[in-house]
Write an enzyme that holds these catalytic residues in place. Sequence first.
Site, PDB file in Angstrom:
ATOM      1  CB  SER A  40      -9.608   8.291   1.938  1.00 59.62           C
ATOM      2  OG  SER A  40      -8.431   7.769   1.353  1.00 59.62           O
ATOM      3  CD  GLU A  67      -2.780  -1.231   2.422  1.00 54.74           C
ATOM      4  OE1 GLU A  67      -3.693  -0.387   2.530  1.00 54.74           O
ATOM      5  OE2 GLU A  67      -2.544  -2.093   3.287  1.00 54.74           O
ATOM      6  CB  SER A  90      -5.825  -1.133   0.056  1.00 55.86           C
ATOM      7  OG  SER A  90      -5.432   0.073   0.649  1.00 55.86           O
TER       8      SER A  90
END
EC number: 6.3.2.4
Length: 365
Positions: free
Chosen positions: A332, A59, A197
């Site tokens: 996000s 990530e 994720s």
Amino acid sequence: MVNRVSKPDAAHTDAVHAVTDGDSEKVVASAAKPSHHVLSAEERKNSSILVICGGLSHERDVSLSSGHRVAGFLEDAGWTVQLHDMDSELLDYLSNPETHPDVVWPLLHGANGEDGSIRDILEMEDVPYVGSRAKASRTAWSKPIAKNVVRKAGLHTPHSVTLPESMFRELGATKVIDLLVNSVGLPLFIKPTMGGSAMGCTLVTDAEQLPQAMVSCFAYGNVALVEKAVVGTEVSVSVLEVDGDAVALPPLEIDTPNGTYDYDARYTPGPTEFFIPARVERSILDELRAEALTAHKALGLRDISRTDFIVDKDGVPQFLESNVTPGMTDTSLLPESALAAGYHLADLYSSMVESVLSQNRHRGA
């Protein structure tokens, strides 16, 4: 009225307002006044804030994006901010009196960033930081352990089993897969026990999909969480804690074309849509916020977290996981929820930093 928010593009900075439920009642309009000392412009300029991002996990790119976004908002609020990668020069930077920061905001996603290890390092270096302590981070990082903790606290969570890759080799992959289908049943959701994720995660609706799903999972970790897939509404609830007061933001619903909020859906602008608040009954919205706070406290989290749920066909929130370092990119969920609640991100992030400074968090306090 429910506010419908399409996935933002890279230039998205506008707040999401007009957040009302079916009764047209306004949700949180603005942040509560902080009880800590609000630093002057000169004090902010003279304070050193270090954002750690990047690292070598899967990530990395998300972490870099989160770090730059938060740093940018803090700079807009007048702070002196530096960014540093997770590399061999970091310890020298932290220990050098000339660069030793007043506060660190660790925005490393994935291993090292969310498993507690970077927080152990910061505590050994005696640097105050934003976020949960190492022990709590380790608890939340392990999805099976986190599920057990919140279940004891009264939350519902889908039935699951935890199986290492070696189990498939030693007992025979076909036999284990058959047992999973017969015992847990379909559909199933396969995911690494640790990670974020949605990497290595697969929704399995047919037994023939299971072998490839396990291969994908084990590419990101050697232990799989095999969870009974719950059909319903996917909702994320973020929790912010300033001066010890934890507040749950409006529940955010995620609506994806294929029904799975995978990596591409998370970080690629496109057809994924957010609904704030989630399109569920008011009583369920209240329950979601209460349960996010319960998870935050039961897991021992601090400052910031995001808990993901599926609201099943009976209207029962089913806990999936809690994240100690939620994504803070322009696509996000936590920033979207904060904007919808009336917060200005620069002010909010400043309050979080000031809260840490006022608590004198040294030697792991």
